[in-house]
Scaffold this motif. Structure first.
Motif, PDB file in Angstrom:
ATOM      1  N   GLY A  35       0.779  -1.223   0.000  1.00  0.00           N
ATOM      2  CA  GLY A  35       0.000   0.000   0.000  1.00  0.00           C
ATOM      3  C   GLY A  35       0.814   1.277   0.000  1.00  0.00           C
ATOM      4  O   GLY A  35       0.271   2.372  -0.056  1.00  0.00           O
ATOM      5  N   ARG A  36       2.121   1.152   0.031  1.00  0.00           N
ATOM      6  CA  ARG A  36       2.970   2.338   0.133  1.00  0.00           C
ATOM      7  C   ARG A  36       3.443   2.877  -1.209  1.00  0.00           C
ATOM      8  O   ARG A  36       4.043   3.944  -1.277  1.00  0.00           O
ATOM      9  N   VAL A  37       3.189   2.191  -2.298  1.00  0.00           N
ATOM     10  CA  VAL A  37       3.781   2.515  -3.594  1.00  0.00           C
ATOM     11  C   VAL A  37       3.405   3.919  -4.084  1.00  0.00           C
ATOM     12  O   VAL A  37       4.275   4.701  -4.476  1.00  0.00           O
ATOM     13  N   VAL A  38       2.136   4.254  -4.076  1.00  0.00           N
ATOM     14  CA  VAL A  38       1.691   5.557  -4.589  1.00  0.00           C
ATOM     15  C   VAL A  38       2.282   6.689  -3.761  1.00  0.00           C
ATOM     16  O   VAL A  38       2.809   7.661  -4.306  1.00  0.00           O
ATOM     17  N   GLY A  39       2.199   6.574  -2.447  1.00  0.00           N
ATOM     18  CA  GLY A  39       2.745   7.614  -1.578  1.00  0.00           C
ATOM     19  C   GLY A  39       4.242   7.772  -1.742  1.00  0.00           C
ATOM     20  O   GLY A  39       4.766   8.885  -1.733  1.00  0.00           O
ATOM     21  N   PHE A  40       4.943   6.650  -1.897  1.00  0.00           N
ATOM     22  CA  PHE A  40       6.383   6.703  -2.124  1.00  0.00           C
ATOM     23  C   PHE A  40       6.690   7.463  -3.416  1.00  0.00           C
ATOM     24  O   PHE A  40       7.585   8.304  -3.446  1.00  0.00           O
ATOM     25  N   ALA A  41       5.948   7.171  -4.470  1.00  0.00           N
ATOM     26  CA  ALA A  41       6.176   7.840  -5.755  1.00  0.00           C
ATOM     27  C   ALA A  41       5.928   9.341  -5.642  1.00  0.00           C
ATOM     28  O   ALA A  41       6.732  10.149  -6.126  1.00  0.00           O
ATOM     29  N   VAL A  42       4.852   9.727  -4.991  1.00  0.00           N
ATOM     30  CA  VAL A  42       4.542  11.154  -4.844  1.00  0.00           C
ATOM     31  C   VAL A  42       5.618  11.851  -4.016  1.00  0.00           C
ATOM     32  O   VAL A  42       6.140  12.902  -4.411  1.00  0.00           O
ATOM     33  N   ALA A  43       5.963  11.267  -2.860  1.00  0.00           N
ATOM     34  CA  ALA A  43       6.936  11.900  -1.967  1.00  0.00           C
ATOM     35  C   ALA A  43       8.325  11.965  -2.586  1.00  0.00           C
ATOM     36  O   ALA A  43       9.016  12.984  -2.481  1.00  0.00           O
ATOM     37  N   THR A  44       8.733  10.892  -3.230  1.00  0.00           N
ATOM     38  CA  THR A  44      10.098  10.820  -3.757  1.00  0.00           C
ATOM     39  C   THR A  44      10.235  11.524  -5.093  1.00  0.00           C
ATOM     40  O   THR A  44      11.103  12.385  -5.268  1.00  0.00           O
ATOM     41  N   LEU A  45       9.373  11.176  -6.036  1.00  0.00           N
ATOM     42  CA  LEU A  45       9.493  11.745  -7.380  1.00  0.00           C
ATOM     43  C   LEU A  45       8.961  13.175  -7.469  1.00  0.00           C
ATOM     44  O   LEU A  45       9.412  13.952  -8.314  1.00  0.00           O
ATOM     45  N   GLY A  46       8.007  13.515  -6.610  1.00  0.00           N
ATOM     46  CA  GLY A  46       7.438  14.854  -6.651  1.00  0.00           C
ATOM     47  C   GLY A  46       7.977  15.806  -5.608  1.00  0.00           C
ATOM     48  O   GLY A  46       7.749  17.013  -5.679  1.00  0.00           O
ATOM     49  N   LEU A  66      17.142  20.714  -7.305  1.00  0.00           N
ATOM     50  CA  LEU A  66      17.106  22.165  -7.108  1.00  0.00           C
ATOM     51  C   LEU A  66      18.295  22.626  -6.275  1.00  0.00           C
ATOM     52  O   LEU A  66      18.946  23.621  -6.600  1.00  0.00           O
ATOM     53  N   THR A  67      18.602  21.889  -5.218  1.00  0.00           N
ATOM     54  CA  THR A  67      19.740  22.235  -4.364  1.00  0.00           C
ATOM     55  C   THR A  67      21.050  22.123  -5.141  1.00  0.00           C
ATOM     56  O   THR A  67      21.910  23.010  -5.058  1.00  0.00           O
ATOM     57  N   ALA A  68      21.214  21.051  -5.902  1.00  0.00           N
ATOM     58  CA  ALA A  68      22.429  20.877  -6.707  1.00  0.00           C
ATOM     59  C   ALA A  68      22.545  21.970  -7.769  1.00  0.00           C
ATOM     60  O   ALA A  68      23.627  22.535  -7.977  1.00  0.00           O
ATOM     61  N   TYR A  69      21.444  22.300  -8.410  1.00  0.00           N
ATOM     62  CA  TYR A  69      21.442  23.352  -9.432  1.00  0.00           C
ATOM     63  C   TYR A  69      21.845  24.697  -8.822  1.00  0.00           C
ATOM     64  O   TYR A  69      22.694  25.407  -9.368  1.00  0.00           O
ATOM     65  N   GLN A  88      11.142  14.832  -2.899  1.00  0.00           N
ATOM     66  CA  GLN A  88      12.533  14.666  -2.471  1.00  0.00           C
ATOM     67  C   GLN A  88      13.524  14.808  -3.628  1.00  0.00           C
ATOM     68  O   GLN A  88      14.505  15.546  -3.510  1.00  0.00           O
ATOM     69  N   PHE A  89      13.302  14.108  -4.732  1.00  0.00           N
ATOM     70  CA  PHE A  89      14.240  14.215  -5.866  1.00  0.00           C
ATOM     71  C   PHE A  89      14.282  15.627  -6.453  1.00  0.00           C
ATOM     72  O   PHE A  89      15.361  16.149  -6.713  1.00  0.00           O
ATOM     73  N   PRO A  90      13.124  16.275  -6.659  1.00  0.00           N
ATOM     74  CA  PRO A  90      13.196  17.652  -7.149  1.00  0.00           C
ATOM     75  C   PRO A  90      13.953  18.591  -6.201  1.00  0.00           C
ATOM     76  O   PRO A  90      14.671  19.474  -6.662  1.00  0.00           O
ATOM     77  N   LEU A  91      13.810  18.376  -4.896  1.00  0.00           N
ATOM     78  CA  LEU A  91      14.577  19.190  -3.938  1.00  0.00           C
ATOM     79  C   LEU A  91      16.073  18.936  -4.080  1.00  0.00           C
ATOM     80  O   LEU A  91      16.880  19.863  -3.981  1.00  0.00           O
TER      81      LEU A  91
END
Length: 118
Positions: free
Chosen positions: A87-98, A106-109, A100-103
């Motif tokens: 049951g964690r797949v959708v939430g993981f995708a939203v949190a990580t792909l939407g 953005l920080t690296a940029y 954590q990864f963008p942050l």
């Protein structure tokens, strides 16, 4: 907003026991809620550091990614607590792909831009 405290009371898992033993009749339900809570705590500090670092130059963008991360973690926790690990797949995708990864990007940029590499 912990999803671990109500199941702890409901299933009578006393502190300091972190996880219910396998012999407990509600071990899967409680341990799923507890694991979702623990996993959120494990990722919280790095995400807050990324928000702080990227928020210096782009506060609104960092806040939007942070809000996406929070929403994803809420979905993650609810899904994990109700359906177990699957049951964690959708939430993981939203949190990580939407969030954590963008942050991270953005920080690296911004760091590269401040260092004159861009």
């Amino acid at each position: 907003f912990s999803r671990a405290a109500p199941p702890r009371r409901k299933y009578k898992i006393e502190y300091p026991t972190l996880y219910a033993p396998d012999t407990h009749p509600n071990a899967k339900e409680f341990n799923s809620a507890q694991r979702a809570h623990q996993n959120t705590l494990e990722t919280w500090a790095p995400v807050m550091c990324l928000m702080l670092a990227s928020g210096v130059r782009a506060p609104r963008v960092a806040a939007a990614f942070g809000a996406t991360w929070v929403a994803g973690r809420a979905i993650y926790g609810a899904g994990y607590a109700m359906k177990g690990p699957k049951g964690r797949v959708v939430g993981f995708a939203v949190a990580t792909l939407g969030g954590q990864f963008p942050l991270m990007f953005l920080t690296a940029y911004q760091g590269a831009k401040m260092a004159g590499l861009m």
